[in-house]
Design an enzyme around this catalytic site. Sequence first.
Site, short mmCIF file in Angstrom:
data_model
loop_
_atom_site.label_atom_id
_atom_site.label_comp_id
_atom_site.label_asym_id
_atom_site.label_seq_id
_atom_site.Cartn_x
_atom_site.Cartn_y
_atom_site.Cartn_z
N TYR A 47 11.43 15.66 45.23
CA TYR A 47 12.73 15.11 45.29
C TYR A 47 13.28 15.35 43.64
O TYR A 47 14.69 15.25 43.46
CB TYR A 47 13.10 13.76 45.62
CG TYR A 47 12.76 13.42 47.14
CD1 TYR A 47 12.66 14.46 47.96
CD2 TYR A 47 12.65 12.24 47.63
CE1 TYR A 47 12.21 14.38 49.37
CE2 TYR A 47 12.34 11.90 49.09
CZ TYR A 47 12.21 13.19 49.90
OH TYR A 47 11.79 12.78 50.93
N HIS A 105 3.26 15.53 51.95
CA HIS A 105 4.71 15.59 52.40
C HIS A 105 4.95 16.41 53.67
O HIS A 105 5.65 16.26 54.49
CB HIS A 105 5.50 16.09 51.14
CG HIS A 105 7.02 15.96 51.29
ND1 HIS A 105 7.62 15.73 50.15
CD2 HIS A 105 7.88 15.67 52.32
CE1 HIS A 105 9.01 15.44 50.32
NE2 HIS A 105 9.08 15.64 51.65
N1 NAP Z 1 9.13 13.30 54.51
C1 NAP Z 1 10.13 14.17 54.69
O1 NAP Z 1 9.78 15.40 54.97
C2 NAP Z 1 11.44 13.92 54.62
C3 NAP Z 1 12.68 14.61 55.20
C4 NAP Z 1 13.85 14.19 55.07
C5 NAP Z 1 14.11 12.95 54.34
N2 NAP Z 1 13.15 12.10 53.97
C6 NAP Z 1 13.31 10.66 53.25
O2 NAP Z 1 14.13 10.16 54.30
C7 NAP Z 1 15.35 9.53 53.67
C8 NAP Z 1 16.41 9.50 54.69
O3 NAP Z 1 16.62 10.77 55.20
P1 NAP Z 1 18.10 11.63 54.83
O4 NAP Z 1 18.64 11.10 53.55
O5 NAP Z 1 17.72 13.07 55.20
O6 NAP Z 1 19.14 11.21 56.09
P2 NAP Z 1 19.71 9.89 56.77
O7 NAP Z 1 19.38 8.77 55.97
O8 NAP Z 1 19.63 9.93 58.15
O9 NAP Z 1 21.41 10.07 56.20
C9 NAP Z 1 21.89 10.01 54.94
C10 NAP Z 1 23.29 10.34 55.08
O10 NAP Z 1 23.92 9.39 55.97
C11 NAP Z 1 25.04 8.81 55.30
N3 NAP Z 1 24.98 7.26 55.79
C12 NAP Z 1 24.14 6.39 55.33
N4 NAP Z 1 24.36 5.18 55.92
C13 NAP Z 1 25.53 5.49 56.67
C14 NAP Z 1 26.09 4.41 57.61
N5 NAP Z 1 25.64 3.23 57.73
N6 NAP Z 1 27.03 4.92 58.14
C15 NAP Z 1 27.38 6.60 58.25
N7 NAP Z 1 26.61 7.30 57.26
C16 NAP Z 1 25.78 6.75 56.72
C17 NAP Z 1 24.91 8.92 53.92
O11 NAP Z 1 26.24 9.40 53.40
P3 NAP Z 1 26.58 8.36 52.11
O12 NAP Z 1 25.65 8.65 50.81
O13 NAP Z 1 28.04 8.70 51.95
O14 NAP Z 1 26.60 6.80 52.34
C18 NAP Z 1 23.99 10.27 53.95
O15 NAP Z 1 24.94 11.44 53.66
C19 NAP Z 1 15.77 10.48 52.45
O16 NAP Z 1 16.49 10.05 51.69
C20 NAP Z 1 14.15 10.70 52.08
O17 NAP Z 1 13.64 9.57 51.54
C21 NAP Z 1 11.68 12.49 54.26
#
Ligand code: NAP
Length: 273
Positions: A47, A105
């Site tokens: 990241y 990862h």
């Molecule tokens: N291990 C892996 O391969 C892997 C892959 C992907 C992700 N991850 C981890 O998982 C975490 C979460 O996944 P992600 O960031 O991909 O997706 P996510 O948390 O499902 O979605 C984040 C998005 O949703 C919006 N959001 C957040 N809360 C909300 C709510 N209550 N209502 C409406 N929209 C909302 C955010 O916008 P705003 O910023 O505008 O609120 C952002 O654009 C990552 O940050 C990372 O740490 C790990």
Amino acid sequence: MHIVEANGARIPAIGFGTMTLKEQVGIDMTAAALHAGYRHLDTAQMYGNEREVGEGMRASGVKREEVFLTTKVWHNRLAAGDLERSVDESLERLKLPQVDLLLIHWPNAAIPLKDTLGALAKVKRAGLTKHIGVANFTVALIEEAVRLADEPLVTNQIEVHPFIDRSKVLAACRRHGISVTAYCPIARGKVPGNPVIERIAKAHGKSAGQVALRWLVQQGVIPIPRTAKAARLQENLAVFDFALSPAEMSEIGRLARPDGRVVNPPHAPKWDD
Ligand SMILES: NC(=O)c1ccc[n+]([C@@H]2O[C@H](COP(=O)([O-])OP(=O)(O)OC[C@H]3O[C@@H](n4cnc5c(N)ncnc54)[C@H](OP(=O)(O)O)[C@@H]3O)[C@@H](O)[C@H]2O)c1
């Protein structure tokens, strides 16, 4: 904060995902998440924000021992020797002597899993991480990892949200006492606007995002939602004061569809679940 116990680890039942949160936003949102009450942070070498997450933790004033911090080793650093160097670099950026959880990862078929698990066990025994685990592991990989690992695996961090069916990999993890951490728990913003989730949310006086997170925590899955908006930090934590009925849980589960996956990079293994 509610806790999920898994193979000796006590993991806060919801965490803060930090992917894409870099520079001042990364520092500020990490500190703001801790002020809002989060006690579980998710970062990764890939990241490019471990420095910011470490700085945000120090800026928050919250004691180090109160925070459960996860970082991950990218799939091109999984060879024995290289993994240890990658972890040293992560700790240097975080300015910390130890993380709570260190994950592979993504799996890498070109590097023997036994070697990677051996290197993970070595860094755990050296005290650089309290616990070890995996991410993006399929049912077959979980079975192989459990067979090969000398140290217990405490989580498999995978994509889980209402639009995909992960029941087989969830069952495999449960069989081995491994928790499941859900990334993309609100399907990267695709949850709001779904008519079924919106209707259920309205009935509970909650937002669609909160219903998706509740659907996960009610199954014992640990969501790590990300937001860059300070106001949403509290919203995404406030999922322990209501419950979904069995009928609502199943109705949300039926939203899964074959093309519901959000993350599918070229290095992803073929799903066997
Ligand atoms: N291990 C892996 O391969 C892997 C892959 C992907 C992700 N991850 C981890 O998982 C975490 C979460 O996944 P992600 O960031 O991909 O997706 P996510 O948390 O499902 O979605 C984040 C998005 O949703 C919006 N959001 C957040 N809360 C909300 C709510 N209550 N209502 C409406 N929209 C909302 C955010 O916008 P705003 O910023 O505008 O609120 C952002 O654009 C990552 O940050 C990372 O740490 C790990």
